[in-house]
Design a protein around this motif. Structure first.
Motif, PDB file in Angstrom:
ATOM      1  N   GLN A 174       0.832  -1.211   0.000  1.00 47.23           N
ATOM      2  CA  GLN A 174       0.000   0.000   0.000  1.00 47.23           C
ATOM      3  C   GLN A 174       0.867   1.263   0.000  1.00 47.23           C
ATOM      4  O   GLN A 174       0.424   2.324   0.443  1.00 47.23           O
ATOM      5  N   LEU A 179       0.111   2.619  -4.923  1.00 46.19           N
ATOM      6  CA  LEU A 179      -1.216   3.231  -5.006  1.00 46.19           C
ATOM      7  C   LEU A 179      -1.328   4.119  -6.248  1.00 46.19           C
ATOM      8  O   LEU A 179      -2.374   4.129  -6.919  1.00 46.19           O
ATOM      9  N   ARG A 182      -1.676   1.863  -9.341  1.00 41.30           N
ATOM     10  CA  ARG A 182      -3.032   1.322  -9.446  1.00 41.30           C
ATOM     11  C   ARG A 182      -3.990   2.389  -9.985  1.00 41.30           C
ATOM     12  O   ARG A 182      -4.856   2.093 -10.808  1.00 41.30           O
ATOM     13  N   ARG A 183      -3.824   3.616  -9.508  1.00 44.71           N
ATOM     14  CA  ARG A 183      -4.668   4.706 -10.001  1.00 44.71           C
ATOM     15  C   ARG A 183      -4.407   4.963 -11.480  1.00 44.71           C
ATOM     16  O   ARG A 183      -5.353   5.172 -12.249  1.00 44.71           O
TER      17      ARG A 183
END
Length: 211
Positions: A174, A179, A182-183
């Protein structure tokens, strides 16, 4: 059969590219991280640039010039590559390699924070036909938004390292880079301004056309 076995088999079908091998060797010899785009994706970049008839390309992340050489091989003689690089020593080495490859007059390096350079390009009214994103992963969503803003209709955007060596798929990871990636992947897949696909080989490559 593993993906690595398939990639190894396919790569050994090609003869060694003397110019690109030299660039890789010099990247290693000069202590730069050995994270250039894989050879198979380098060939794909050259093909896409040529197939799209791009004349102006923007690269975010120069490293030692490997991907820059691949992009310039697809551009016409009058085409131009603008390459954004955080470090002056990396930009200098990349420029040396591209000059040796015969592309020295076709590339412009802008050194410093890429977001600052992108903001300057936007202010200048610059427009590009092809984008390659391969820099700090935490800013990938920001780089994608700028690419869309700076794109001519029909421009192609490519982004490398979607999988982050498996970390993107690991729900226990994370961190900010994970992150952000992933976005970025979600944006590529779902943004109505884009027509896109993602290739899973090597460490993953996103490809999108700006509507």
């Amino acid at each position: 059969m593993s993906n690595e076995a398939v990639e190894t088999y396919l790569e050994q079908l090609y003869t060694k590219d003397v110019t690109l091998e030299h660039i890789k060797e010099q990247i290693c010899a000069n202590g730069l991280p050995e994270i250039s785009v894989p050879a198979g994706y380098g060939r794909l970049l050259t093909m896409l640039v040529r197939m799209s008839h791009a004349r102006n390309a923007l690269e975010i992340g120069a490293l030692g010039g490997y991907s820059g050489c691949c992009l310039l091989r697809g551009l016409p003689a009058e085409g131009k590559l603008v390459s954004l690089e955080l470090r002056q020593d990396y930009a200098d080495l990349a420029k040396q390699h591209l000059t040796e490859a015969g592309f020295g007059e076709q590339v412009e390096y802008r050194v410093g924070e890429a977001l600052d350079s992108l903001a300057a390009l936007k202010k200048e009214g610059a427009r590009f036909d092809f984008f390659f994103i391969d820099a700090d992963k935490g800013n990938y969503p920001n780089y994608l938004e700028y690419a869309i803003t700076l794109a001519r209709p029909g421009a192609i955007i490519a982004g490398d390292n979607l999988m982050l060596r498996g970390r993107t798929l690991d729900t226990d990871k994370q961190g900010p880079s994970v992150l952000a990636m992933r976005r970025f992947n979600e944006m590529i897949a779902q943004d109505d301004r884009l027509i896109s696909t993602m290739l899973p080989a090597y460490d993953g490559l996103a490809l999108a056309i700006v509507r």
